[in-house]
Design a protein around this motif. Structure first.
Motif, PDB file in Angstrom:
ATOM      1  N   GLN A   4       0.811  -1.275  -0.101  1.00  0.00           N
ATOM      2  CA  GLN A   4      -0.103  -0.051   0.076  1.00  0.00           C
ATOM      3  C   GLN A   4       0.998   1.273   0.069  1.00  0.00           C
ATOM      4  O   GLN A   4       1.462   1.404   1.079  1.00  0.00           O
ATOM      5  CB  GLN A   4      -0.921  -0.280   1.305  1.00  0.00           C
ATOM      6  CG  GLN A   4      -1.953   1.312   1.417  1.00  0.00           C
ATOM      7  CD  GLN A   4      -2.850   1.265   0.057  1.00  0.00           C
ATOM      8  OE1 GLN A   4      -3.411  -0.060  -0.379  1.00  0.00           O
ATOM      9  NE2 GLN A   4      -2.907   2.265  -0.552  1.00  0.00           N
ATOM     10  N   ARG A   6       2.134   5.055   0.168  1.00  0.00           N
ATOM     11  CA  ARG A   6       1.849   5.897   0.936  1.00  0.00           C
ATOM     12  C   ARG A   6       1.452   7.101  -0.227  1.00  0.00           C
ATOM     13  O   ARG A   6       1.903   7.230  -1.155  1.00  0.00           O
ATOM     14  CB  ARG A   6       2.959   6.582   1.992  1.00  0.00           C
ATOM     15  CG  ARG A   6       2.946   5.435   2.878  1.00  0.00           C
ATOM     16  CD  ARG A   6       4.200   6.038   3.933  1.00  0.00           C
ATOM     17  NE  ARG A   6       4.317   5.007   5.029  1.00  0.00           N
ATOM     18  CZ  ARG A   6       5.375   4.678   5.809  1.00  0.00           C
ATOM     19  NH1 ARG A   6       6.376   5.512   5.555  1.00  0.00           N
ATOM     20  NH2 ARG A   6       5.495   3.746   6.870  1.00  0.00           N
ATOM     21  N   ASP A   7       0.685   8.271   0.395  1.00  0.00           N
ATOM     22  CA  ASP A   7       0.182   9.341  -0.744  1.00  0.00           C
ATOM     23  C   ASP A   7       1.435   9.921  -1.314  1.00  0.00           C
ATOM     24  O   ASP A   7       1.474  10.293  -2.621  1.00  0.00           O
ATOM     25  CB  ASP A   7      -0.448  10.453   0.109  1.00  0.00           C
ATOM     26  CG  ASP A   7      -1.652   9.872   0.642  1.00  0.00           C
ATOM     27  OD1 ASP A   7      -2.412   8.749  -0.140  1.00  0.00           O
ATOM     28  OD2 ASP A   7      -2.458  10.633   1.437  1.00  0.00           O
ATOM     29  N   GLN A   9       4.495   8.807  -1.705  1.00  0.00           N
ATOM     30  CA  GLN A   9       5.089   7.786  -2.770  1.00  0.00           C
ATOM     31  C   GLN A   9       4.233   7.772  -4.143  1.00  0.00           C
ATOM     32  O   GLN A   9       4.978   7.655  -5.115  1.00  0.00           O
ATOM     33  CB  GLN A   9       5.281   6.523  -2.051  1.00  0.00           C
ATOM     34  CG  GLN A   9       6.069   6.218  -0.877  1.00  0.00           C
ATOM     35  CD  GLN A   9       6.024   4.975  -0.191  1.00  0.00           C
ATOM     36  OE1 GLN A   9       4.980   4.403  -0.261  1.00  0.00           O
ATOM     37  NE2 GLN A   9       7.203   4.450   0.608  1.00  0.00           N
ATOM     38  N   SER A 175       4.409  13.564   9.816  1.00  0.00           N
ATOM     39  CA  SER A 175       3.310  12.628   9.561  1.00  0.00           C
ATOM     40  C   SER A 175       3.409  11.259  10.103  1.00  0.00           C
ATOM     41  O   SER A 175       2.500  10.398   9.983  1.00  0.00           O
ATOM     42  CB  SER A 175       3.348  12.494   8.151  1.00  0.00           C
ATOM     43  OG  SER A 175       4.407  11.699   7.429  1.00  0.00           O
ATOM     44  N   SER A 177       5.662   8.960   9.659  1.00  0.00           N
ATOM     45  CA  SER A 177       6.572   8.127   8.627  1.00  0.00           C
ATOM     46  C   SER A 177       7.870   7.784   8.882  1.00  0.00           C
ATOM     47  O   SER A 177       8.520   6.924   8.855  1.00  0.00           O
ATOM     48  CB  SER A 177       6.622   8.719   7.130  1.00  0.00           C
ATOM     49  OG  SER A 177       4.825   8.554   6.613  1.00  0.00           O
TER      50      SER A 177
END
Length: 475
Positions: A4, A6-7, A9, A175, A177
């Motif tokens: 999935q 990330r935005d 990426q 964020s 991350s």
């Protein structure tokens, strides 16, 4: 298996594809350590492979080669060939991961490639890489790195024709991350007096001569006991002799430690890394081995027992500890060498270009400590009440709430619009002031940091905006 993305990426992948479709052949992509570069380029390889293209990934160390091959096989569900001494050749496979040292000697045996990915692309200016890239003049090229800067601080124009930068370290921390960090620095840093330079960094032999290992090893062990007791740490050392000696000092203190370097056998490295990952080893000392490719999210901290003038090396070293792991509140970075004074903090905003680090940004990130207040530009220094000669360097951090997330997105859109239309920095301030609701102080701080302004600018502009708003209401 599907990862999935990330935005940020997904956004990076979109920008890479748009750059290729607009006519650029050779791209350099920047994303901080821990941001998921391997997942990004593995997805690029997956997309290319599905289109029938033959893909090549270049790396210069066995750990990087194995990481890339494993990740690509998981994402693509396709077998990957490895071109390296000691591995069987499978040139018929459409995806190959190659050691640059091995491939340059086997170019006549290899097929043509349509896509070449260069991992840790800050090494790509070396003759070996250029020989390989010159062999495939029609292939699309994607270089990936956390630090698009050479040891001599020069850039990559002539190899890559477009630079695509991802999110910053501070944005990844905000964020969630990457993890928050605490930075401890010795008040009496390792000596660089009468130390010469070679290829943009301190000469190893001079640094070792200026910092006898007998005294240094004791400081390293003490700093570990003070700030990382019982936790896992990687220690970056000056040379092999220092690394071995420091590991022995840890063992003598009853702390399980092991030394590795580039001359350690593949079997030994694999065995030690398994033990370290399983937490059977507490401390891992090394010399120039784990600057890149070490991916252990549970790592509690790093100790910099070597001075460097290389921003690339510094960011790679500290980045090893910033990966997120359940139960890990923050990373510990211990700097015995005063590297933060030369190179800034891990989450400083840096303006990367194909010509190296933007000069103005490098000057703005200079840190000067005020002895009376303990304040350093962009950071605050508090003396720790431990009795040891260490100071904690605390970077400015912003807690990301839903409301603040809105303002960060707005600031990013303003910054993008500024870049698109070649506006001056002051234009961003007026665009933010045009907002229908009053921007909070954190929005001004975020915008100021992205523009490279002194931290006092945000407070001044916020107060000025408040004053303007109050006058408008009273009128």
């Amino acid at each position: 298996m599907t990862y999935q993305l990330r935005d940020y990426q997904t956004d990076l992948l979109d920008r890479i594809n748009k750059a290729w479709f607009s006519g650029h052949r050779s791209l350099l992509c920047q994303l901080p350590t821990g941001g998921g570069k391997t997942i990004v380029f593995s997805t690029v390889v997956h997309q290319a492979s599905k289109s029938g293209l033959k893909c090549l990934v270049l790396a210069h160390r066995e750990e990087l080669i194995k990481q890339a091959a494993d990740k690509i096989e998981i994402i693509t569900n396709e077998p990957v060939g490895i071109i390296k001494a000691g591995y069987p050749a499978n040139y018929d496979r459409d995806i190959q991961v190659a050691s640059v040292q091995s491939l340059v000697r086997r170019l006549d045996r290899c097929p043509q490639f349509d896509l070449i990915v260069v991992d840790e692309a800050h090494h790509s200016t070396s003759r070996t890489y250029r020989t390989i890239l010159d062999r495939y003049p029609n292939a699309r090229v994607l270089g990936v790195t956390a630090t698009p800067i050479r040891l001599d601080a020069k850039g990559f124009r002539g190899i890559f024709d477009e630079l695509i930068c991802g999110v910053t370290v501070s944005e990844l921390i905000a964020s969630g991350s990457l993890c928050q960090y605490k930075y401890f620095a010795s008040e009496r840093s390792m000596s660089v007096e009468n130390v010469g330079k070679r290829q943009g960094d301190f000469k190893t032999e001079d640094v070792a001569r200026a910092n006898p290992v007998a005294g240094l090893a004791g400081d390293v062990v003490k700093s570990y006991r003070d700030y990382l007791p019982g936790k896992q740490a990687v220690i970056f050392c000056i040379n092999v002799e220092h690394s071995i000696a420091i590991a022995e000092h840890f063992k003598a203190a009853g702390i399980i430690a092991h030394h590795l370097d580039g001359n350690s056998s593949s079997g030994e490295r694999a065995d030690v890394m398994t033990q370290f990952t399983d937490k059977q080893i507490q401390v891992l000392t090394n010399c120039a081995l784990f600057d890149e490719g070490l991916d252990i999210p549970s790592l509690d901290g790093v100790i910099l027992a070597r001075p460097t003038q290389s921003l690339s090396r510094f960011l790679q070293m500290v980045g090893r500890a910033l990966r997120v792991c359940e139960g890990k509140e923050h990373a510990i970075i211990i700097d015995l060498a005063g590297n933060y004074e030369r190179l800034g903090m891990p989450d400083d905003v840096r303006a990367w270009t194909l010509d190296g680090l933007e000069k103005k940004q490098r000057e703005r990130s200079k840190l000067v400590r005020n002895k009376e207040t303990g304040e350093v530009e962009e950071i605050v220094i508090d003396l720790t009440p431990t009795g040891t000669k260490f100071i904690e360097i605390v970077g400015r951090s912003i807690e990301l709430t839903p409301e603040l997330s809105f303002w960060i997105d707005k600031c990013n859109r303003i910054l993008f619009e500024r870049e698109l239309n070649d506006r001056k920095a002051a234009w961003c301030m007026y665009r933010l002031m045009e907002s229908e609701t009053k921007p909070p102080l954190e929005a001004w701080q975020y915008l100021g940091k992205k523009l490279g302004y002194h931290h006092g600018w945000a407070k001044y502009k916020f107060a000025e905006w408040q004053s303007i708003s109050e006058r408008e209401v009273s009128a």
